[in-house]
Write an enzyme that holds these catalytic residues in place. Structure first.
Site, mmCIF file in Angstrom:
data_model
loop_
_atom_site.group_PDB
_atom_site.id
_atom_site.type_symbol
_atom_site.label_atom_id
_atom_site.label_comp_id
_atom_site.label_asym_id
_atom_site.label_seq_id
_atom_site.Cartn_x
_atom_site.Cartn_y
_atom_site.Cartn_z
ATOM 1 N N THR A 1 0.842 -1.184 0.000
ATOM 2 C CA THR A 1 0.000 0.000 0.000
ATOM 3 C C THR A 1 0.882 1.240 0.000
ATOM 4 O OG1 THR A 1 -0.043 0.084 2.418
ATOM 5 C CG2 THR A 1 -1.807 -1.146 1.337
ATOM 6 N N ASP B 1 -0.993 21.234 -1.359
ATOM 7 C CA ASP B 1 -0.246 20.240 -0.584
ATOM 8 C C ASP B 1 0.736 20.975 0.332
ATOM 9 O OD1 ASP B 1 1.479 18.206 0.393
ATOM 10 O OD2 ASP B 1 0.901 16.927 -1.291
ATOM 11 N N ARG C 1 -8.708 8.232 1.754
ATOM 12 C CA ARG C 1 -9.201 7.592 2.964
ATOM 13 C C ARG C 1 -10.561 8.188 3.307
ATOM 14 N NH1 ARG C 1 -5.932 4.320 1.996
ATOM 15 N NH2 ARG C 1 -4.292 3.440 3.336
ATOM 16 N N ASP D 1 -14.841 6.501 -3.479
ATOM 17 C CA ASP D 1 -14.268 5.157 -3.518
ATOM 18 C C ASP D 1 -13.923 4.692 -2.110
ATOM 19 O OD1 ASP D 1 -13.006 2.831 -4.851
ATOM 20 O OD2 ASP D 1 -11.164 3.690 -4.027
ATOM 21 N N GLU E 1 -15.357 2.006 6.891
ATOM 22 C CA GLU E 1 -15.191 0.777 6.091
ATOM 23 C C GLU E 1 -14.878 -0.401 7.020
ATOM 24 O OE1 GLU E 1 -12.244 1.094 3.020
ATOM 25 O OE2 GLU E 1 -12.999 3.014 2.305
ATOM 26 N N HIS F 1 -13.481 1.036 -2.402
ATOM 27 C CA HIS F 1 -12.049 1.238 -2.139
ATOM 28 C C HIS F 1 -11.200 0.428 -3.119
ATOM 29 C CE1 HIS F 1 -9.000 2.203 1.299
ATOM 30 N NE2 HIS F 1 -8.448 2.347 0.099
ATOM 31 N N GLY G 1 -7.285 2.012 -6.710
ATOM 32 C CA GLY G 1 -5.927 1.588 -7.058
ATOM 33 C C GLY G 1 -5.828 0.142 -7.479
ATOM 34 N N TYR G 2 -6.960 -0.512 -7.722
ATOM 35 C CA TYR G 2 -6.968 -1.954 -7.933
ATOM 36 C C TYR G 2 -6.778 -2.378 -9.387
ATOM 37 C CZ TYR G 2 -8.142 -3.791 -3.316
ATOM 38 O OH TYR G 2 -8.098 -4.192 -2.008
#
Length: 376
Positions: free
Chosen positions: A67, A147, A209, A233, A238, A255, A258-259
């Site tokens: 991750t 950022d 998140r 997402d 969760e 979630h 990124g899969y």
């Protein structure tokens, strides 16, 4: 060596077979007893690696998390025990960037508008946020970055405050780690006041998140602001999303931003390289040959694709609508959220599709977007 690995980590048995015997476990339900006697622990974000989990183990030589985020890891504990730790920063950044870009194209189609006419504010300009910016800039969309951490580190890019983005951007896309301290804590970064301040007809995407957005506040604001479009997402609480919020979300997934197969394989092989260094053995390039050929491997373009045609190309690689439908049908079932994640094996990245162009038009922007062969 005894290797305990999350069962949802793809290719882990093939990749780590040269180092030890791999036992697959349910990462969310992993117990201290299961970890007893293990030499290597390979997890994902659903496993809390803490004193409770390590209570019966005195043999761990390495902990790896496939991750970007590390908020599920007690890094101080591992350091005290002298256990090397590695995560996989950037492994799924391309996948998350492409997910966000595709979601924006889908919202544009839903609303009968054009993505190019919108200004997108990207909150979090690390690996994933930068990939979102890359996709948008390749397509010619104006982007603004926020950022504080990157700005304080001397990053030369131009940065704005979050409130400046909220005031000036038509789209807000979140790509920050979950933190409760530091320069700007991200827990409930978007509270009720900031959610209410979003521009009319704004789009809000969260691919980092769940707790970066106060979901209860989002529910209240969305009830009053039908103009807001939401892509979630990730969810507070969760694997049990707030059920009354789900129907108010325009694109909802479990979630899995990124899969991609590429991202998953990248994360697994990054951990193999890190463990190889710890064990002082020669690391191998394990990524080549793992991925299957995509069913649509080569497409010829006869004309410059407009936004509608671009969305069709994206859907050949990944049709986000499928995951949205499956999520709505299954998230409330017992174990449904995790089963959707476990069974998510079809997603590919733009690079899996090679584009060949006809004569008389340029498509270099598609190469920059990530498609293969677009300049041929």
């Amino acid at each position: 060596m005894k290797i305990i690995a999350d069962e949802n980590m793809p290719y882990v048995e093939q990749v780590f077979a040269d180092i030890g015997e791999v036992s697959l476990v349910n990462g969310r339900q992993l117990s201290a007893e299961q970890l007893e006697g293990a030499d290597v622990l390979l997890v994902r974000s659903v496993t809390q690696v803490n004193a409770q989990l390590l209570a019966h183990n005195d043999s761990l030589k390495f902990v790896g998390s496939a991750t970007i985020g590390t908020d599920h890891i007690d890094a101080q504990l591992l350091a005290q025990k002298g256990i090397p730790f590695s995560n996989a920063p950037g492994c799924n950044a391309i996948a998350v960037g492409e997910y966000a870009f595709i979601a924006m194209l889908e919202l544009a189609a839903m609303t009968g508008s054009s993505l190019k006419q919108r200004t997108v504010g990207i909150v979090g300009a690390g690996n994933t946020g930068s990939q979102v910016a890359r996709c948008l800039e390749a397509y010619g969309v104006k982007t603004l970055l926020c950022d504080p951490v990157q700005a304080a580190s001397g990053d030369s890019r131009e940065f704005h405050t979050l409130d400046e983005l909220i005031a000036s951007c038509d789209v807000i896309s979140l790509h920050v780690p979950l933190t409760k301290g530091g320069i700007e804590p991200t827990w409930y970064l978007l509270d009720e006041a900031r959610l209410s301040a979003l521009k009319p007809d704004a789009w809000l995407l969260n691919c980092c998140r769940g707790e970066v957005i106060d979901n209860r506040a989002l529910f209240r604001v969305k009830q009053q602001r039908a103009d807001l479009k939401l892509v979630l997402d990730v969810w507070e609480g969760e694997p049990n999303p707030m059920p009354e919020l789900v129907p108010l979300v325009d694109i909802a997934t479990p979630h899995i931003a990124g899969y991609s197969l590429e991202g998953k394989a990248r994360g697994t092989t990054m951990l193999h390289s890190a463990l190889s260094q710890v064990l002082n053995i020669e690391p191998e390039n394990k990524l080549d040959g793992l991925l299957p050929v995509h069913v649509f491997s080569r497409i010829k373009l006869e004309n410059q694709p407009d936004e509608g045609a671009l969305l069709q190309l994206c859907r050949l690689i990944y049709d986000l609508r499928d995951d949205d439908r499956k999520f709505r049908a299954n998230y409330a079932l017992a174990g449904g959220f995790d089963q959707l994640r476990k069974n998510h094996t079809h997603r590919r990245e733009f690079s899996a599709l090679a584009l060949v162009k006809g004569s008389g038009f340029e498509v270099d922007w598609l190469t920059k977007l990530g498609f293969s062969g677009a300049s041929l």
